[in-house]
Design an enzyme around this catalytic site. Structure first.
Site, mmCIF file in Angstrom:
data_model
loop_
_atom_site.group_PDB
_atom_site.id
_atom_site.type_symbol
_atom_site.label_atom_id
_atom_site.label_comp_id
_atom_site.label_asym_id
_atom_site.label_seq_id
_atom_site.Cartn_x
_atom_site.Cartn_y
_atom_site.Cartn_z
ATOM 1 N N LYS A 204 -6.578 -2.917 14.026
ATOM 2 C CA LYS A 204 -7.825 -2.393 14.607
ATOM 3 C C LYS A 204 -8.893 -3.467 14.763
ATOM 4 O O LYS A 204 -9.540 -3.566 15.797
ATOM 5 C CB LYS A 204 -8.377 -1.293 13.689
ATOM 6 N N ARG A 279 -15.161 11.111 11.182
ATOM 7 C CA ARG A 279 -14.045 11.275 10.248
ATOM 8 C C ARG A 279 -13.659 12.737 10.084
ATOM 9 O O ARG A 279 -12.620 13.046 9.514
ATOM 10 C CB ARG A 279 -14.433 10.735 8.865
ATOM 11 N N ARG A 318 -0.355 -8.436 3.907
ATOM 12 C CA ARG A 318 -1.754 -8.837 3.869
ATOM 13 C C ARG A 318 -2.195 -9.072 2.422
ATOM 14 O O ARG A 318 -2.900 -10.020 2.114
ATOM 15 C CB ARG A 318 -2.615 -7.743 4.508
ATOM 16 N N ARG A 324 -3.942 -10.259 -3.535
ATOM 17 C CA ARG A 324 -4.190 -9.064 -4.355
ATOM 18 C C ARG A 324 -3.008 -8.096 -4.246
ATOM 19 O O ARG A 324 -3.161 -6.909 -3.948
ATOM 20 C CB ARG A 324 -5.511 -8.385 -4.001
ATOM 21 N N ARG A 336 -2.676 6.045 0.671
ATOM 22 C CA ARG A 336 -3.596 5.665 1.762
ATOM 23 C C ARG A 336 -3.082 6.188 3.094
ATOM 24 O O ARG A 336 -3.856 6.669 3.924
ATOM 25 C CB ARG A 336 -3.737 4.146 1.835
#
Ligand code: 5GP
Length: 380
Positions: A204, A279, A318, A324, A336
């Protein structure tokens, strides 16, 4: 009176404050009082409806002799232009025969109305007719009728407020506003309002940057906006900060207020790319209502889709790059993805129903996806 107002399809900016108008009315009233001081007759105050209604009220309160109020209704304007023809919508509400008449007009422009009024009032047997107008456009007024009392002269521009209307609205504003042609043109130019959907890892961010550049859009990411408003210490920012500090969610009205602010204040773009908003269906409806106020609408929703498996791979990849990796365990990622689907699904339905939903296959190369997005945007 700092803000412009929108009436129908036009924008009007502040022009004459209430205080200025009132002091002009004080001046006119003082002259009339001096001229009619000690009169033994009861002159008629002729209110020319609808425009003069506010002026007549203010003037009448200041007169120190007895008057009788008579009204009549004329019309000569269509939108922002004089038609050149005066139409009598309602005749005199009372007799003027043998009486002295003070015609109370809101504004004298070409003077057609005043000429016709003179004929009507004298034809009904008034013994004397004087003209009192709150405003006069001397550049346009070319008639011989004497204007006995003039509150203020103004240039030839279209104004509203203090009784004056644009297609029947705007009369209730206490100040006077003038037509703003530049802002009106901007308002009527249809802006583009794109909404960007896409699960984490769909690319995005990269695609948004390309969309913004090619179509000259303002990218509105709600998260970023919140941080910006807080940093700027704006009223909404302070409100949001207080809520966040207290551990509460920022309510829809605050987010919507910030977005509306952007729509109003960002200039020089052809549209907006909304990212992270709406949203929920409630927010989508609020957005529709916000845009409808200015005769605008959502252009389309660009939804970049990749299969769930690819979302997982990309997030993991990523996370490794960003060091992380522990945040990116399978359960967290699955959660998620589920949240994304649960939240987005109803919105997809909402925009699909409106014929505004476009799904882009996000599995190809960046360039490939980009050209698909551009082709879709060009269609809307
Ligand atoms: P005239 O007959 O002198 O051309 O126009 C007088 C009438 O036109 C006024 O009573 C008012 O109703 C309308 N008019 C003239 N100029 C304006 C203007 O700038 N704004 C508005 N709202 N009406 C105007």
């Amino acid at each position: 009176m700092n803000d412009s107002i929108i009436l129908h399809d036009k924008v009007f900016k502040p022009y004459l404050s209430y205080d200025k108008i009132i002091s002009a009315i004080d001046g006119v009233a003082a002259k009339i009082n001096a001229d009619y001081e000690g009169c033994t007759d009861i002159p008629v105050l002729l209110c020319v409806l609808n425009g003069s209604i506010v002026f007549t009220g203010e003037l009448m309160k200041r007169l120190k002799f007895n008057v009788e109020l008579v009204s009549m209704k004329l019309t000569s304007y269509d939108g922002v232009r004089s038609t050149g023809k005066v139409r009598q919508v309602m005749g005199l509400s009372g007799s003027v025969k043998g009486k002295r008449v003070i015609v109370v007009e809101d504004i004298v422009d070409t003077g057609n109305t005043i000429v016709d009024l003179m004929d009507i009032v004298l034809g009904e047997g008034a013994s004397d007719v004087r003209i009192c107008t709150m405003l006069l456009k001397p550049e346009v007024y070319k008639k011989d009728v004497k204007l006995d009392y003039v509150g203020m002269e103004i240039p030839n521009a279209f104004i509203v407020g203090f009784g004056l209307d644009y297609n029947e609205i705007g009369r209730n504003y206490k100040d006077i506003y003038v037509l703003d042609p530049v802002a009106t043109e901007q308002l009527n130019e249809k802006m583009k309002y794109y909404i960007l959907f896409g699960p984490p890892g769909a690319g995005k961010g990269t695609q948004a940057a390309a969309m913004v550049e090619k179509y000259n859009l303002c990218h509105i990411s709600t998260g970023e906006l919140l941080r910006k408003e807080i940093a700027a210490g704006s009223e909404l920012g302070l409100k949001a900060k207080a809520l966040i500090d207290a551990g509460a969610l920022v309510p829809d009205e605050v987010v919507e207020g910030m977005i509306e602010n952007q729509f109003k204040t960002v200039k020089g773009v052809k549209g907006f790319l909304l990212d992270g908003f709406p949203r929920t269906i409630a927010q989508a409806e609020a957005l529709d209502a916000m845009l409808a106020k200015n005769s605008q609408e959502v252009t389309s929703v660009v939804s970049i889709m990749i299969p769930d498996k690819m979302i997982t791979e990309r997030i993991k990849h990523r996370a490794t790059i960003e060091g992380r990796a522990d945040d990116a365990n399978d359960a967290t990622i699955a959660n998620r993805i589920k949240t994304y689907h649960d939240k987005t699904e109803p919105l997809i339905g909402y925009y699909r129903k409106a014929g505004k939903y476009a799904e882009i296959d996000g599995t190809g190369s960046i360039e490939d996806v980009r050209s698909k997005i551009f082709a879709t945007m060009d269609k809307f």
